[in-house]
Design an enzyme around this catalytic site. Sequence first.
Site, mmCIF file in Angstrom:
data_model
loop_
_atom_site.group_PDB
_atom_site.id
_atom_site.type_symbol
_atom_site.label_atom_id
_atom_site.label_comp_id
_atom_site.label_asym_id
_atom_site.label_seq_id
_atom_site.Cartn_x
_atom_site.Cartn_y
_atom_site.Cartn_z
ATOM 1 N N GLU A 1 -7.043 -3.888 3.985
ATOM 2 C CA GLU A 1 -6.607 -5.199 2.988
ATOM 3 C C GLU A 1 -7.551 -6.086 2.667
ATOM 4 O O GLU A 1 -7.736 -6.555 1.422
ATOM 5 C CB GLU A 1 -5.367 -6.065 3.883
ATOM 6 C CG GLU A 1 -5.153 -7.003 3.412
ATOM 7 C CD GLU A 1 -5.077 -8.465 4.156
ATOM 8 O OE1 GLU A 1 -5.758 -9.354 3.253
ATOM 9 O OE2 GLU A 1 -4.605 -8.641 5.056
ATOM 10 N N GLU B 1 -16.927 -6.115 5.974
ATOM 11 C CA GLU B 1 -15.182 -6.651 6.220
ATOM 12 C C GLU B 1 -14.785 -6.337 7.674
ATOM 13 O O GLU B 1 -14.054 -7.026 8.485
ATOM 14 C CB GLU B 1 -14.536 -6.206 5.084
ATOM 15 C CG GLU B 1 -14.784 -6.666 3.651
ATOM 16 C CD GLU B 1 -14.722 -8.317 3.647
ATOM 17 O OE1 GLU B 1 -14.012 -8.872 4.195
ATOM 18 O OE2 GLU B 1 -15.662 -8.681 3.032
HETATM 19 ZN ZN LIG Z 1 -7.867 -11.240 7.338
#
Ligand SMILES: [Zn+2]
Length: 1066
Positions: free
Chosen positions: A118, A193
């Site tokens: 995401e 990330e």
């Molecule tokens: Zn997050």
Amino acid sequence: METAVLLRSSNKLIFNPRHYSPHNFFRLLSSSSISSSSLTPLNPHHASTVPDEVAEKYGFEKVSGEFIGECKSKAVLFKHKKTGAEVMSVSNDDENKVFGIVFRTPPKDSTGIPHILEHSVLCGSRKYPLKEPFVELLKGSLHTFLNAFTYPDRTCYPVASTNTKDFYNLVDVYLDAVFFPKCVEDYQTFQQEGWHFELNDPSEEISYKGVVFNEMKGVYSQPDNILGRAAQQASSPISNCFDFNHFCMQSVDYLDIPSCLSTIIHEYNFALFPDNTYGVDSGGDPKVIPKLTFEQFKEFHGKYYHPSNARIWFYGDDDPAERLRILSEYLDMFDASSAPNESRVEQQKLFSEPVRIIEKYSAGDGGDLKKKHMICLNWLLADKPLDMETELTLGFLDHLMLGTPASPLRKILLESGLGDAIVGGGIEDELLQPQFSIGLKGVFEEDIQKVEELVMSTLKKLKEEGFETEAVEASMNTIEFSLRENNTGSFPRGLSLMLRSISKWIYDMNPFEPLKYEKPLMALKARIAEEGSKAAFSPLIEKFILNNPHCVTVEMQPDPEKASHDEAAEREILEKVKASMTEEDLAELARATQELRLKQETPDPPEALRSVPSLILRDIPKEPIHVGDINGVKVLKHDLFTNDVLYAEIVFNMRSLKQELLPLVPLFCQSLLEMGTKDLTFVQLNQLIGRKTGGISVYPFTSSVRGREDPCSHIVVRGKAMAGRVEDLFNLVNCVLQEVRFTDQQRFKQFVSQSKARMENRLRGSGHGIAAARMDAKLNVAGWISEQMGGVSYLEFLKALEKRVDQDWAGVSSSLEEIRISLLSKNGCLINMTADGKNLTNSEKYVSKFLDLLPSKSSVEAAAWNAQLSPGNEAIVIPTQVNYVGKAANIYDTGYKLHGSAYVISKYISNTWLWDRVRVSGGAYGGFCDFDTHSGVFSFLSYRDPNLLKTLDVYDGSGAFLRELEMDNDTLTKAIIGTIGDVDSYQLADAKGYSSLLRYLLGITEEERQKRREEILSTSLKDFKEFGEVIEAVKDKGVSVVVASPEDVDAANKERSNYFDVKKAL
Ligand SMILES: [Zn+2]
């Protein structure tokens, strides 16, 4: 401090998921507090439809369609013929348009793949090949909502905008991102990330870095979260997304995890669901995240981010044919896949025996550890989804048991004195199978069993005796009022509907059903009228809770050593990793670390930046405001369409209060609503408010006023009611203000314990807010007042007050009375009302009557306050794995005069310099700056930050960053548009009326707003460079406050000879 007035560079990185996600059908709707917003008229005749042949042309077939009266919308479900993608196309005349694409993404382990994905898909895509299109959109679009959510079993990408062109731009960026993200080819995005090993120099220690890794470390530092996770109640970690890299790295798996790791890992047990996907953490357990490989990550995307596995939502006043055209461009590129079968969420079978688990959490060694236990009982209610009517009845039952302070289960648990605050969210029905959770925290170990017994005996009693008629009426009215008012605050209405619809649609059920409440509501009302409420609710308590063996009891024990053990375990793993590497490996890792950092810090080329669409500038309409008076009291009126609801604020000046009474104000406000009068118990008073109004709330409001020494400091009473109930509303406000008696010592003591528990929770979960408040308190009077009522000082006050309530209740009670006497006065009172003209006029006689009953004083004198906190740097020490780092100064003291460009510039610093250095390369979950234009305080803050001094150095570099900045016109325009969108953000009618009140209190005129707007629009590069000089004040004279772990503070004080005064808070 509330400051939605003109605008502060608001921090978009930080969302509290539980705030937004309507977990329970009613939870969002039935909150008793009043959030900002109201209604837009929706005209059903405007809703247009798509002819079948047009749908056909774009490759869709119409599955079903209907007019939904509850939201005055025409809704059509389409299926994309080639891939099977489903589309809900909802048309009405709401200008706040919403798009969302949702994939079913059930994880098999706790590596956090869905969450990392995401974050990563918004780090650049095929058509938008830059590092962070998401950030570019944040900078340069008029979005009213832009974010992404990871749930335990799905991932949602929603956007909203009132501007049609902007809306379609956003849709295109999101569609391209989810279907064609760069991250699946780019190992460095995954590292950044997700997680990676960081090694700056082969002689140093290896550490873990990664945005999600660190975000989840913060989540796992909060005992409430661990407790919730133990039963999978905390459904949705939310986040928004970031950065990517377009160069591909060769040696993808050159650093595979050594096998020693798996033996040390202890995964948190999501015990309610041992057999299905809800047994693992989609957000990622920091101990497990480093097991995730790039191959698994890519495979997950390929499988689940596919049209066949997608559900798409459109909502608003745009052309429904255009929606299908845009979608067909993307969907037609795919063939059908088997993803829908593979992503199906399996049901958890019900247990035949209850289960008990015990977890440890890291607690500080300060305070009484014995009273830090937590206990929560969790039930899985059924082995399959429930029908609408049962679900709705359960929603009512939840509100009856727990919805207000007067609700019996909540009241009995808190009044028992066995714990400080409630844990467990009641009924959760957003996942496949509904759950019910309830418990207490702040419990003595020896009282654990008593809590369990009390929960059970109370539930039994409720089953046997049923609920009071007044309570049922109050819940019914509260829920109905909320459903009809449909006040979603700043959350777009279309998004709230989407999340509701998706909660069934995602399991292949009917997406229309959750939008229709009228019929089941009427049926339930009729049933209660006919058979009584007991017949409706008792069988549910019996079947779903009392006779249900699928119960997991979670006990949490405080462990002062856990944090250091966890850290030692992590260090041990990292040392083993290092020991297993050759010299070449280490050199390679240091090189890769360097390369990643370099890429993160290199800006996108201008041609890539231009690929993200942005808008031209526009003008903004003024709000109507009429200033008059009734009985000598100033009354502000806002003539706006509110669908027959009157919104009112009654404001009292707090400036005459004695200094030592200030920290008592929040508890005074709570007492007004929750202590009862001579004639009414607090339960009866709450029921009356529930039956006759849409809710009443009371709270303090404090802010600096630009150009004035003295702050603006008030108590605000907010209420709302249907037009026919305005007299009741003002009568009840009068009753709350004048008739409530401060005599219930035991109840007051609960308020104190609850507030203390809440403050401790904030310290761990929102340490940046605590740090900001503390810095403000060192810099101005308004900040000092707010800190007295909501910062570390307040926590200290509460700890002392807990004892004082026992020793000197008479004194506390008379202090509360003294606050009332000092506040309640016609002088210094101000009324604000929002409704349409007719209802405003009709309300005047009730206002007049209300004002007649208020005491008059000759004048309101300002009390003398010694409003100063010692000015030095401070470290607030708590047991945590992540820090919150702040630094601030008052830039008005340097002679700086407010100019609109400051909004553009501070937002720009947050989105570029701080984003890149604090988040992307620093590995913190967030970093931002904030300019309080009222006080002049400019502050830097970080959130869930692995660093401390390093982050302060980044802050200190901001001035130089601005002075050396070069940017082209496109970048500048984008920054300006993004800022204008914040200044004139979309608001429902009641929020417009409320903002107008705040502007009035703070002396901000329409002329000034217009002037700021013009200054924003004409911001130039020269303004940026000059502002670089101004914020040097923060570097040179700023004060720093951090909320951090003892180890990191120790290290910092060694490195920079006792830079921080240390204050232990937990
Ligand atoms: Zn997050």
